[in-house]
Design a protein around this motif. Structure first.
Motif, PDB file in Angstrom:
ATOM      1  N   THR A 483      -7.413 -11.484   8.665  1.00  0.00           N
ATOM      2  CA  THR A 483      -8.044 -10.338   8.009  1.00  0.00           C
ATOM      3  C   THR A 483      -7.094  -9.139   7.980  1.00  0.00           C
ATOM      4  O   THR A 483      -6.954  -8.451   6.955  1.00  0.00           O
ATOM      5  CB  THR A 483      -9.345  -9.951   8.748  1.00  0.00           C
ATOM      6  N   THR A 484      -6.421  -8.912   9.077  1.00  0.00           N
ATOM      7  CA  THR A 484      -5.511  -7.771   9.186  1.00  0.00           C
ATOM      8  C   THR A 484      -4.268  -7.976   8.331  1.00  0.00           C
ATOM      9  O   THR A 484      -3.802  -7.046   7.649  1.00  0.00           O
ATOM     10  CB  THR A 484      -5.117  -7.552  10.653  1.00  0.00           C
ATOM     11  N   GLU A 489      -1.202  -6.379   3.464  1.00  0.00           N
ATOM     12  CA  GLU A 489      -0.557  -6.748   2.205  1.00  0.00           C
ATOM     13  C   GLU A 489      -1.190  -6.005   1.030  1.00  0.00           C
ATOM     14  O   GLU A 489      -0.491  -5.571   0.096  1.00  0.00           O
ATOM     15  CB  GLU A 489      -0.645  -8.257   2.007  1.00  0.00           C
ATOM     16  N   ARG A 490      -2.506  -5.821   1.070  1.00  0.00           N
ATOM     17  CA  ARG A 490      -3.174  -5.083  -0.007  1.00  0.00           C
ATOM     18  C   ARG A 490      -2.811  -3.602   0.039  1.00  0.00           C
ATOM     19  O   ARG A 490      -2.601  -2.970  -1.003  1.00  0.00           O
ATOM     20  CB  ARG A 490      -4.691  -5.256   0.089  1.00  0.00           C
ATOM     21  N   ARG A 498       5.882   0.198   2.105  1.00  0.00           N
ATOM     22  CA  ARG A 498       5.822  -0.809   3.172  1.00  0.00           C
ATOM     23  C   ARG A 498       5.087  -0.266   4.388  1.00  0.00           C
ATOM     24  O   ARG A 498       5.279   0.886   4.795  1.00  0.00           O
ATOM     25  CB  ARG A 498       7.241  -1.212   3.566  1.00  0.00           C
ATOM     26  N   VAL A 499       4.238  -1.092   4.974  1.00  0.00           N
ATOM     27  CA  VAL A 499       3.633  -0.780   6.274  1.00  0.00           C
ATOM     28  C   VAL A 499       4.671  -1.144   7.326  1.00  0.00           C
ATOM     29  O   VAL A 499       4.879  -2.309   7.661  1.00  0.00           O
ATOM     30  CB  VAL A 499       2.324  -1.551   6.491  1.00  0.00           C
ATOM     31  N   SER A 500       5.337  -0.108   7.831  1.00  0.00           N
ATOM     32  CA  SER A 500       6.489  -0.324   8.707  1.00  0.00           C
ATOM     33  C   SER A 500       6.131  -0.361  10.183  1.00  0.00           C
ATOM     34  O   SER A 500       6.847  -0.952  10.984  1.00  0.00           O
ATOM     35  CB  SER A 500       7.524   0.791   8.479  1.00  0.00           C
ATOM     36  N   LEU A 501       5.052   0.311  10.548  1.00  0.00           N
ATOM     37  CA  LEU A 501       4.628   0.376  11.941  1.00  0.00           C
ATOM     38  C   LEU A 501       3.147   0.058  12.029  1.00  0.00           C
ATOM     39  O   LEU A 501       2.364   0.508  11.183  1.00  0.00           O
ATOM     40  CB  LEU A 501       4.892   1.763  12.522  1.00  0.00           C
TER      41      LEU A 501
END
Length: 519
Positions: A483-484, A489-490, A498-501
């Motif tokens: 789920t996470t 990604e969404r 980008r989700v970097s942390l």
């Protein structure tokens, strides 16, 4: 004075030819010292200044800037240029004869050996020829036309002391939603792992940033202050300050005057500001710390009158702050020139922006990256990265604090994540307000808009455990639950960043998934 500007601005060290003469003499009589200087000039053909300078500065760092105050003959200058070549910059300070006469008479009697400047020129062998030095100077400055700071700007032009190129060395951290996104822990993590040279904060005491390790609630100072003890600490001109809170944090964190700089232009919150807000701003869920009224007084109080019971006081007017008062723009320029990195920490969240949030349920300042830069005095072209912190479930201050999309309860999150509701009730309390927070579903349009308005390059996602308590055990992106991973990604597609942390909880190792790909 020009010399004081050079020494304070660039950490230059001053070597006085008068002091050199004093060390070679058994008297401090000015007339005797002049005669000694003339004698040494004849005996060494002016080389005595260079020789004594070299002895004085032996063992100093190679990049140290030196100010020789002052060379007075062509031969003295020639010896320095023969030794150091184009590393020598000869600055000649001059003024009209009338101005020089006035300045001479203004000298203290004990250092004025003649009755007038004209008499000094007539009897002093070097003084009478001093203006010939202008012919060989790199820079000639008319001191009666400019302030010391303006003289410094001219004298150092093209030397590289002020950066010749605009280097991108500033990272800005902002909140994506309504605040309380967990910016404190992210700032502390970055301060420790990125080894920033400068940590800077704007905003006021209406926003608290909680850090788990070392545990502390930062209200006015940067949240990485204890995570990176080598970093300089700056509070910008756009900050709004509680004297009591700033002094508490200085004491708690044992900050010294050589580490902390408070901009003289920062506004002070008065008791009357807090009293005014206490009676008027409950309707919008304000923390009522006096920030809004103080900010309004900074605008209205330019006429010197009282507004809401108080005149404007700035940080420079506070005796307790005196050791820490410095122009933070100057401190930033020093960092730029030295190629150092800066982390600028914003407060609150994008949707609390005075101009871009849903009025009137907004704060009293501009909370976006652009607003933080303006408050700090940092040019947009200095920005390297904009890091946006966002929660898996946005919150607002408890009470009538404004609209949210699809409000839910702590119990809803407990059912989804399997975190005990009692634990969540303890977590979801405002650092400053002390009120239990309101919670809502994740708003994809809110995050898309925040990413656009802030020019986001990286995202720090917090409260990943709210998408499943099993995420607390994860140490890599792949170990997060499905789920996470799908959620992240969404987010990256919607925000185009980008989700970097990723932060899994609020413990000592809260930020454990680091996906940065930074230069």
């Amino acid at each position: 004075m020009f010399t004081e500007q050079l020494t304070s601005r660039f950490d230059a060290r001053r070597v006085s030819t008068r002091v050199l003469l004093l060390r070679a003499s058994d008297t401090d009589d000015r007339g005797a010292l002049i005669k000694l200087g003339d004698k040494l000039d004849i005996e060494t053909n002016g080389k005595w200044v260079l020789d004594r300078f070299l002895a004085e500065t032996s063992g100093a760092p190679a990049d140290q800037i030196w100010l020789v105050d002052a060379v007075r003959t062509l031969d003295q200058i020639k010896h320095f240029r023969d030794k150091f070549g184009d590393r020598v910059v000869h600055v000649h300070l001059t003024a009209p004869i009338g101005v020089l006469r006035e300045r001479y008479l203004a000298r203290k009697a004990e250092i004025r050996e003649f009755n007038s400047y004209d008499e000094a020129r007539e009897h002093g062998a070097t003084e009478s020829k001093i203006e010939t030095l202008a012919e060989v100077a790199n820079v000639v400055l008319e001191t009666h036309r400019s302030s010391p700071r303006s003289l410094l700007a001219q004298a150092t032009a093209g030397l590289g002391l002020f950066p010749r190129e605009v280097a991108r060395c500033v990272d800005v951290l902002v909140g994506a939603q309504y605040g309380s996104e967990g910016k404190g822990n992210i700032c502390a993590y970055l301060a420790k792992h990125e080894k920033y040279h400068v940590l800077m904060r704007v905003g006021g005491p209406n926003a608290g940033h909680k850090v788990a390790d070392p545990k502390y609630d930062y209200i006015q100072l940067p949240s990485g202050t204890q995570s990176n003890l080598d970093a300089k600490i700056l509070i910008g001109a756009g900050a709004t300050l509680s004297i009591k809170q700033v002094l508490k944090e200085i004491s708690d964190l044992k900050l010294t005057e050589d580490r902390l700089s408070i901009d003289p232009q920062a506004i002070i919150i008065e008791d009357s500001d807090i009293e005014q807000e206490a009676g008027t701003l409950e309707v919008i869920g304000s923390t009522k710390k006096g920030v809004g009224v103080a900010t309004a007084r900074k605008i209205l109080g330019r006429d010197g009158n009282k507004y809401w019971g108080s005149k404007v006081r700035l940080a420079k007017n506070i005796a307790e702050f005196k050791p820490f008062i410095r122009d933070t723009k100057v401190e930033l320029e020093k960092a730029y020139a030295a190629g150092k990195s800066v982390l600028l920490e914003g407060t609150q969240g994008t949707d609390l922006s005075l101009h871009h949030g849903e009025y009137p349920f907004v704060t009293s300042r501009e909370t976006t990256a652009s607003g933080c830069l303006a408050d700090a005095g940092i040019a947009p072209t200095r920005v390297r990265r904009v890091i946006m912190v966002m929660r898996t479930y946005p919150i607002r201050v408890g009470g009538t604090s404004g609209p949210m999309m699809h409000e839910i309860t702590v119990e809803d999150i407990a059912a989804r994540s399997h975190i005990p509701a009692a634990d969540l009730h303890k977590i979801e309390v405002g650092t400053v307000s002390g009120k239990e927070r309101r919670i809502a579903e994740f708003d994809w349009e809110q995050v898309r808009r925040a990413a656009t308005i802030n020019g986001v390059t990286d995202i720090a996602l917090t409260f990943a455990d709210y998408l499943g308590i099993d995420n607390r055990k994860a140490e890599t992106f792949e170990e997060l639950n499905a789920t996470t991973r799908n959620f992240i990604e969404r987010v990256e597609k919607v925000a185009n960043a980008r989700v970097s942390l990723i932060s899994k909880d609020f413990g000592k190792d809260a930020v454990i998934i680091d996906r940065r790909q930074w230069d």
